[in-house]
Design a protein around this motif. Structure first.
Motif, PDB file in Angstrom:
ATOM      1  N   THR A 142       0.831  -1.203   0.000  1.00 10.29           N
ATOM      2  CA  THR A 142       0.000   0.000   0.000  1.00 10.29           C
ATOM      3  C   THR A 142       0.864   1.251   0.000  1.00 10.29           C
ATOM      4  N   HIS A 143       1.878   1.251   0.833  1.00 10.03           N
ATOM      5  CA  HIS A 143       2.786   2.401   0.898  1.00 10.03           C
ATOM      6  C   HIS A 143       3.512   2.603  -0.437  1.00 10.03           C
ATOM      7  N   ALA A 144       4.054   1.523  -0.989  1.00 10.73           N
ATOM      8  CA  ALA A 144       4.823   1.616  -2.238  1.00 10.73           C
ATOM      9  C   ALA A 144       3.954   2.101  -3.396  1.00 10.73           C
ATOM     10  N   MET A 145       2.728   1.609  -3.480  1.00 12.38           N
ATOM     11  CA  MET A 145       1.851   2.022  -4.582  1.00 12.38           C
ATOM     12  C   MET A 145       1.447   3.492  -4.463  1.00 12.38           C
ATOM     13  N   ASN A 146       1.446   4.038  -3.245  1.00 14.10           N
ATOM     14  CA  ASN A 146       1.085   5.441  -3.044  1.00 14.10           C
ATOM     15  C   ASN A 146       2.289   6.373  -2.986  1.00 14.10           C
ATOM     16  N   ASP A 147       3.494   5.825  -3.101  1.00 14.37           N
ATOM     17  CA  ASP A 147       4.712   6.629  -3.048  1.00 14.37           C
ATOM     18  C   ASP A 147       4.934   7.294  -4.408  1.00 14.37           C
ATOM     19  N   PRO A 148       4.877   8.626  -4.468  1.00 12.16           N
ATOM     20  CA  PRO A 148       5.049   9.315  -5.749  1.00 12.16           C
ATOM     21  C   PRO A 148       6.464   9.183  -6.310  1.00 12.16           C
ATOM     22  N   ASN A 149       7.420   8.794  -5.477  1.00 14.63           N
ATOM     23  CA  ASN A 149       8.798   8.636  -5.938  1.00 14.63           C
ATOM     24  C   ASN A 149       9.089   7.244  -6.480  1.00 14.63           C
ATOM     25  N   MET A 150       8.085   6.388  -6.482  1.00 14.10           N
ATOM     26  CA  MET A 150       8.276   5.010  -6.929  1.00 14.10           C
ATOM     27  C   MET A 150       7.272   4.700  -8.033  1.00 14.10           C
ATOM     28  N   SER A 151       7.773   4.160  -9.141  1.00 11.47           N
ATOM     29  CA  SER A 151       6.865   3.773 -10.223  1.00 11.47           C
ATOM     30  C   SER A 151       6.074   2.538  -9.795  1.00 11.47           C
TER      31      SER A 151
END
Length: 89
Positions: free
Chosen positions: A26-35
């Motif tokens: 959830t965190h990774a999918m919402n991280d704007p710095n991560m595709s």
């Protein structure tokens, strides 16, 4: 400060690690710095490590069950025989 040892069942260990993988996803999918591709790749790697850790924990508990049978008690058997490998991601 004291440390109080509390045995953990395979089910509790599995659920705790699974929750961590799902929270990371959830965190990774919402991280704007991560595709999205990077988020999926890193979550996949984490999920593989999670499955390996649960399998190792289960094997350790099964070895404890065998040792208990031989009266060399080192790990308590929790009576669980399998792990649900399905994921919520």
């Amino acid at each position: 400060m004291s440390f109080e040892y509390k045995p953990v069942s395979l089910e509790e260990y599995n659920q705790t690690l699974r929750d961590s993988v799902n929270a990371y996803y959830t965190h990774a999918m919402n991280d704007p710095n991560m595709s999205n591709e990077d988020a999926l790749k890193s979550t996949g790697e984490m999920a593989e490590q999670y499955l390996d850790a649960v399998q190792e924990f289960q094997e350790t508990q099964e070895m404890g069950s065998i040792e208990t049978t031989n009266e060399d008690v080192s790990i308590a058997d929790n009576g669980l025989d399998s792990v649900d490998d399905s994921m919520d991601i």
